[in-house]
Design a protein around this motif. Structure first.
Motif, PDB file in Angstrom:
ATOM      1  N   ARG A 105     -52.994 -18.074  44.157  1.00  7.56           N
ATOM      2  CA  ARG A 105     -53.509 -18.751  42.701  1.00  7.56           C
ATOM      3  C   ARG A 105     -52.433 -20.040  42.583  1.00  7.56           C
ATOM      4  O   ARG A 105     -51.299 -19.634  42.874  1.00  7.56           O
ATOM      5  CB  ARG A 105     -53.372 -17.876  41.513  1.00  7.56           C
ATOM      6  CG  ARG A 105     -54.602 -16.776  41.673  1.00  7.56           C
ATOM      7  CD  ARG A 105     -54.702 -16.010  40.604  1.00  7.56           C
ATOM      8  NE  ARG A 105     -53.677 -15.333  39.894  1.00  7.56           N
ATOM      9  CZ  ARG A 105     -53.341 -14.357  39.116  1.00  7.56           C
ATOM     10  NH1 ARG A 105     -54.978 -14.133  38.476  1.00  7.56           N
ATOM     11  NH2 ARG A 105     -52.659 -13.953  38.494  1.00  7.56           N
ATOM     12  N   SER A 106     -52.922 -21.042  41.999  1.00  2.00           N
ATOM     13  CA  SER A 106     -52.006 -22.088  41.889  1.00  2.00           C
ATOM     14  C   SER A 106     -51.149 -21.771  40.569  1.00  2.00           C
ATOM     15  O   SER A 106     -51.313 -20.925  39.695  1.00  2.00           O
ATOM     16  CB  SER A 106     -53.028 -23.138  41.433  1.00  2.00           C
ATOM     17  OG  SER A 106     -53.595 -23.097  39.963  1.00  2.00           O
ATOM     18  N   PRO A 107     -50.082 -22.287  40.483  1.00  2.00           N
ATOM     19  CA  PRO A 107     -49.202 -22.267  39.077  1.00  2.00           C
ATOM     20  C   PRO A 107     -50.004 -22.555  37.850  1.00  2.00           C
ATOM     21  O   PRO A 107     -49.675 -21.856  36.889  1.00  2.00           O
ATOM     22  CB  PRO A 107     -48.073 -23.164  39.415  1.00  2.00           C
ATOM     23  CG  PRO A 107     -47.948 -23.597  40.830  1.00  2.00           C
ATOM     24  CD  PRO A 107     -49.571 -23.349  41.348  1.00  2.00           C
ATOM     25  N   GLN A 108     -50.867 -23.377  38.215  1.00  2.00           N
ATOM     26  CA  GLN A 108     -51.617 -23.842  36.691  1.00  2.00           C
ATOM     27  C   GLN A 108     -52.466 -22.555  36.265  1.00  2.00           C
ATOM     28  O   GLN A 108     -52.505 -22.342  35.101  1.00  2.00           O
ATOM     29  CB  GLN A 108     -52.627 -24.936  37.081  1.00  2.00           C
ATOM     30  CG  GLN A 108     -51.796 -26.469  37.008  1.00  2.00           C
ATOM     31  CD  GLN A 108     -51.248 -26.625  38.732  1.00  2.00           C
ATOM     32  OE1 GLN A 108     -51.700 -25.620  39.627  1.00  2.00           O
ATOM     33  NE2 GLN A 108     -50.577 -27.687  38.819  1.00  2.00           N
ATOM     34  N   ILE A 109     -53.036 -21.979  37.179  1.00  2.00           N
ATOM     35  CA  ILE A 109     -54.138 -20.527  36.757  1.00  2.00           C
ATOM     36  C   ILE A 109     -52.896 -19.513  36.379  1.00  2.00           C
ATOM     37  O   ILE A 109     -53.259 -18.981  35.315  1.00  2.00           O
ATOM     38  CB  ILE A 109     -54.740 -20.256  38.125  1.00  2.00           C
ATOM     39  CG1 ILE A 109     -55.694 -21.223  38.349  1.00  2.00           C
ATOM     40  CG2 ILE A 109     -55.379 -18.867  37.740  1.00  2.00           C
ATOM     41  CD1 ILE A 109     -56.628 -21.063  39.762  1.00  2.00           C
ATOM     42  N   GLU A 110     -51.804 -19.539  36.995  1.00  2.00           N
ATOM     43  CA  GLU A 110     -50.838 -18.448  36.618  1.00  2.00           C
ATOM     44  C   GLU A 110     -50.338 -18.710  35.151  1.00  2.00           C
ATOM     45  O   GLU A 110     -50.183 -17.834  34.342  1.00  2.00           O
ATOM     46  CB  GLU A 110     -49.392 -18.313  37.376  1.00  2.00           C
ATOM     47  CG  GLU A 110     -49.949 -17.831  39.065  1.00  2.00           C
ATOM     48  CD  GLU A 110     -50.320 -16.554  38.941  1.00  2.00           C
ATOM     49  OE1 GLU A 110     -49.816 -15.553  38.116  1.00  2.00           O
ATOM     50  OE2 GLU A 110     -50.801 -15.961  39.885  1.00  2.00           O
ATOM     51  N   ARG A 111     -49.969 -19.885  34.808  1.00  2.00           N
ATOM     52  CA  ARG A 111     -49.617 -20.336  33.488  1.00  2.00           C
ATOM     53  C   ARG A 111     -50.776 -20.089  32.610  1.00  2.00           C
ATOM     54  O   ARG A 111     -50.498 -19.275  31.313  1.00  2.00           O
ATOM     55  CB  ARG A 111     -49.287 -21.857  33.531  1.00  2.00           C
ATOM     56  CG  ARG A 111     -48.775 -22.161  32.256  1.00  2.00           C
ATOM     57  CD  ARG A 111     -49.121 -24.010  31.916  1.00  2.00           C
ATOM     58  NE  ARG A 111     -50.220 -24.319  32.513  1.00  2.00           N
ATOM     59  CZ  ARG A 111     -51.407 -24.314  31.933  1.00  2.00           C
ATOM     60  NH1 ARG A 111     -51.429 -23.626  30.908  1.00  2.00           N
ATOM     61  NH2 ARG A 111     -52.279 -24.909  32.087  1.00  2.00           N
ATOM     62  N   ALA A 112     -51.989 -20.447  32.963  1.00  2.00           N
ATOM     63  CA  ALA A 112     -53.082 -20.117  32.171  1.00  2.00           C
ATOM     64  C   ALA A 112     -53.110 -18.777  31.693  1.00  2.00           C
ATOM     65  O   ALA A 112     -53.717 -18.315  30.606  1.00  2.00           O
ATOM     66  CB  ALA A 112     -54.320 -20.598  32.487  1.00  2.00           C
ATOM     67  N   VAL A 113     -53.175 -17.815  32.642  1.00  2.00           N
ATOM     68  CA  VAL A 113     -53.190 -16.474  32.345  1.00  2.00           C
ATOM     69  C   VAL A 113     -52.147 -15.682  31.645  1.00  2.00           C
ATOM     70  O   VAL A 113     -52.380 -15.047  30.827  1.00  2.00           O
ATOM     71  CB  VAL A 113     -53.354 -15.642  34.111  1.00  2.00           C
ATOM     72  CG1 VAL A 113     -53.035 -14.100  33.870  1.00  2.00           C
ATOM     73  CG2 VAL A 113     -54.714 -16.029  34.735  1.00  2.00           C
ATOM     74  N   GLU A 114     -51.059 -16.461  31.898  1.00  2.00           N
ATOM     75  CA  GLU A 114     -49.778 -16.013  31.041  1.00  2.00           C
ATOM     76  C   GLU A 114     -49.957 -16.240  29.587  1.00  2.00           C
ATOM     77  O   GLU A 114     -49.682 -15.580  28.683  1.00  2.00           O
ATOM     78  CB  GLU A 114     -48.638 -16.537  31.484  1.00  2.00           C
ATOM     79  CG  GLU A 114     -47.214 -15.955  30.660  1.00  2.00           C
ATOM     80  CD  GLU A 114     -47.123 -14.574  30.633  1.00  2.00           C
ATOM     81  OE1 GLU A 114     -46.853 -13.967  29.863  1.00  2.00           O
ATOM     82  OE2 GLU A 114     -47.554 -13.798  31.502  1.00  2.00           O
ATOM     83  N   ASN A 115     -50.604 -17.535  29.311  1.00  2.00           N
ATOM     84  CA  ASN A 115     -50.923 -17.827  27.953  1.00  2.00           C
ATOM     85  C   ASN A 115     -52.068 -17.090  27.251  1.00  2.00           C
ATOM     86  O   ASN A 115     -51.991 -16.882  26.113  1.00  2.00           O
ATOM     87  CB  ASN A 115     -51.467 -19.376  28.144  1.00  2.00           C
ATOM     88  CG  ASN A 115     -50.641 -20.462  28.272  1.00  2.00           C
ATOM     89  OD1 ASN A 115     -49.121 -20.277  28.026  1.00  2.00           O
ATOM     90  ND2 ASN A 115     -50.740 -21.728  28.509  1.00  2.00           N
TER      91      ASN A 115
END
Length: 149
Positions: A105-115
């Motif tokens: 997964r891309s860092p952007q997806i990881e960030r969105a999941v954490e958000n």
């Protein structure tokens, strides 16, 4: 998970605000993205560290509405320069950890999941049946869209 050793996070945050004046939340998200989503420092660690950096004279803070914008000072820049080898070693370790983690997964997806997780944690108090249904409908619809994309 304890990713940073004693004092490491101080240098990471100093480097972050040296690169770009930032709000605490932006610093947390940036560190999380640099680590490929595998770790994000908690607000309970980052905000006291920012206060400590300000008290040490390594950072200044200005109010930006309800938020605080942190900027490195000359003294903070001097500290980074004096500890350049240690700072570079910390960031090299962060880069290795991200690459070894091997997330597809891309860092952007990881960030969105954490958000998303944070939004759920911030929902305080008991939820009504209607709120529970609305939240589960949103989650189910998002999951269905992801499955079909």
């Amino acid at each position: 998970m304890r990713f940073f050793g004693a004092g490491d996070l101080r240098y990471v945050i100093l480097q972050q605000i040296a690169d770009k004046p930032s709000h605490g939340y932006e610093i947390i998200k940036s560190i999380q993205e640099q680590l490929g989503g595998m770790y994000a420092p908690s607000p309970g660690v980052v905000y006291p560290m920012l206060t400590m950096l300000e008290e040490m004279g390594h950072a200044t803070v200005v109010s930006d509405g309800a938020r605080k914008l942190y900027t490195i000072t000359e003294e903070g820049s001097k500290s980074l320069a004096e500890n350049k080898a240690a700072v570079e070693a910390i960031f090299a370790r962060m880069d290795r950890a991200r690459s070894e983690q091997g997330s597809d997964r891309s860092p952007q997806i990881e960030r969105a999941v954490e958000n998303f997780r944070m939004a759920l944690r911030m929902k305080k108090g008991p939820l009504t049946t209607e709120q529970i249904h609305a939240i589960t409908d949103i989650i189910d619809a998002a999951a269905k869209q992801i499955e079909r994309s």
